[in-house]
Design an enzyme around this catalytic site. Structure first.
Site, PDB file in Angstrom:
ATOM      1  N   ASP A   1       0.868  -1.176   0.000  1.00 61.40           N
ATOM      2  CA  ASP A   1       0.000   0.000   0.000  1.00 61.40           C
ATOM      3  C   ASP A   1       0.905   1.226   0.000  1.00 61.40           C
ATOM      4  OD1 ASP A   1      -1.929   1.965   0.432  1.00 61.40           O
ATOM      5  OD2 ASP A   1      -1.984   1.598   2.608  1.00 61.40           O
TER       6      ASP A   1
ATOM      7  N   THR B   1       3.289   9.316   2.211  1.00 53.76           N
ATOM      8  CA  THR B   1       4.280   9.379   3.281  1.00 53.76           C
ATOM      9  C   THR B   1       4.964   8.044   3.527  1.00 53.76           C
ATOM     10  OG1 THR B   1       2.962  11.112   4.363  1.00 53.76           O
ATOM     11  CG2 THR B   1       4.656  10.035   5.690  1.00 53.76           C
ATOM     12  N   ASN B   2       4.188   6.966   3.537  1.00 54.69           N
ATOM     13  CA  ASN B   2       4.726   5.643   3.851  1.00 54.69           C
ATOM     14  C   ASN B   2       4.280   4.592   2.849  1.00 54.69           C
ATOM     15  OD1 ASN B   2       4.087   6.621   7.140  1.00 54.69           O
ATOM     16  ND2 ASN B   2       6.151   6.151   6.452  1.00 54.69           N
ATOM     17  N   ILE B   3       5.087   3.537   2.763  1.00 60.82           N
ATOM     18  CA  ILE B   3       4.707   2.315   2.059  1.00 60.82           C
ATOM     19  C   ILE B   3       4.472   1.256   3.129  1.00 60.82           C
ATOM     20  CG2 ILE B   3       5.410   0.532   0.422  1.00 60.82           C
ATOM     21  CD1 ILE B   3       7.384   2.590  -0.753  1.00 60.82           C
TER      22      ILE B   3
ATOM     23  N   ASP C   1      -6.181   3.577  -3.458  1.00 55.83           N
ATOM     24  CA  ASP C   1      -6.351   3.237  -2.047  1.00 55.83           C
ATOM     25  C   ASP C   1      -7.816   3.304  -1.627  1.00 55.83           C
ATOM     26  OD1 ASP C   1      -6.226   6.004  -2.512  1.00 55.83           O
ATOM     27  OD2 ASP C   1      -5.507   6.436  -0.481  1.00 55.83           O
ATOM     28  N   ARG C   2      -8.565   4.244  -2.199  1.00 55.76           N
ATOM     29  CA  ARG C   2      -9.980   4.390  -1.850  1.00 55.76           C
ATOM     30  C   ARG C   2     -10.783   3.196  -2.361  1.00 55.76           C
ATOM     31  NH1 ARG C   2     -11.635  10.412  -3.547  1.00 55.76           N
ATOM     32  NH2 ARG C   2     -13.356  10.058  -2.085  1.00 55.76           N
TER      33      ARG C   2
ATOM     34  N   THR D   1      -2.037  10.903   4.777  1.00 56.07           N
ATOM     35  CA  THR D   1      -1.510  12.230   4.470  1.00 56.07           C
ATOM     36  C   THR D   1      -2.669  13.169   4.160  1.00 56.07           C
ATOM     37  OG1 THR D   1       0.470  11.184   3.565  1.00 56.07           O
ATOM     38  CG2 THR D   1       0.114  13.497   3.030  1.00 56.07           C
TER      39      THR D   1
END
Length: 263
Positions: A6, A10-12, A109-110, A132
């Site tokens: 995912d 900001t992050n994986i 992602d949604r 984010t």
């Protein structure tokens, strides 16, 4: 086992599934300047530290809102795991009917979150992802994705205040005891946290009204993302927090599309 990624701004978040069981979760910083080898070395090292064998990975799937990182991640998976990843996007089977004006505009992602919520709860739902950006998505009981709302995330709001107001300090995102505060730090914390709670509750209530006007039963509210717990401590509008909602959605989508990958 399958590898799910995912990719956020900001992050994986990386998950390893053994059938339906999530056996490991890791979080890396999102950096589009890293090469496939740099990501590969990091991920392989995580496998070693968790006594996992990269050769046991039989498939992979990626959901990303950062297009310019995809080349590195796709090639990392191909080179180090010898599998071709599924990339969530147009043409991938999800079981969700997207009612957006332009379905291609909806963040992957949604859609992944909607897939998980539909499969798990099988009812009308409002899905909130505190990342984010904070996204609110409306999903009918039949799996129709109606649309939603996008807001600046809690951390973005805090950072913007610090960067644009010369005399205001950067503060930790914690909930103060009172709304009437006696110093600048707690005043900022109260404004950010309680103000965000108010925003969340208002949007939820308005979305419920609109969905129920369309004939849906009162939607179930599921939240995910790093700051969901902080907001939920004060809000009475969230029914459940599911920290692995997106990873669950990726697993579900992988198995819906696995037959095409294995051909």
């Amino acid at each position: 086992m399958i590898l799910v990624l995912d990719v956020g701004n900001t992050n994986i978040v990386i998950g390893i599934y053994d059938d339906n069981d999530l056996v490991s979760v890791w979080r890396l910083s999102t950096d589009s300047k890293r090469t496939a080898d740099e990501y590969g070395i990091q991920v392989i090292e995580l496998f070693k530290k968790n006594n996992l064998n990269p050769l046991d990975i039989k498939g992979a799937i990626i959901s990303s809102v950062v297009p310019n990182i995809m080349y590195s991640l796709e090639h990392m998976i191909i080179k180090y795991f010898k599998v071709m990843p599924i990339v969530v996007g147009p043409g991938v089977k999800t079981g969700i009917n997207v009612k957006y004006d332009n379905p291609r505009e909806v963040g992957a992602d949604r859609i992944v979150n909607a897939v998980a919520a539909h499969e798990i709860y099988k009812r009308a739902a409002i899905i909130i992802d505190f990342g984010t950006a904070t996204t609110f998505c409306a999903l009918t009981a039949k799996g129709n994705y109606l649309g939603g709302t996008i807001c600046p995330g809690v951390q973005i709001s805090s950072d913007a205040l610090f960067e644009r107001a010369a005399k205001l300090p950067r503060v930790e995102l914690v909930k103060p005891k009172n709304i009437i505060c006696k110093n600048t730090v707690t005043s900022i914390q109260a404004g950010i946290v309680y103000g965000y709670v108010g925003q969340v509750e208002y949007i939820i209530n308005k979305m419920k009204e609109e969905m129920m006007e369309c004939g849906e039963e009162e939607p179930f509210v599921v939240a995910t993302g790093g700051l969901a717990k902080l907001i939920n401590e004060e809000s009475g509008s969230i029914d459940i927090i599911d920290p692995i909602l997106t990873l669950t959605g990726l697993r579900i989508i992988y198995y819906k599309n696995r037959e095409y990958v294995l051909k």
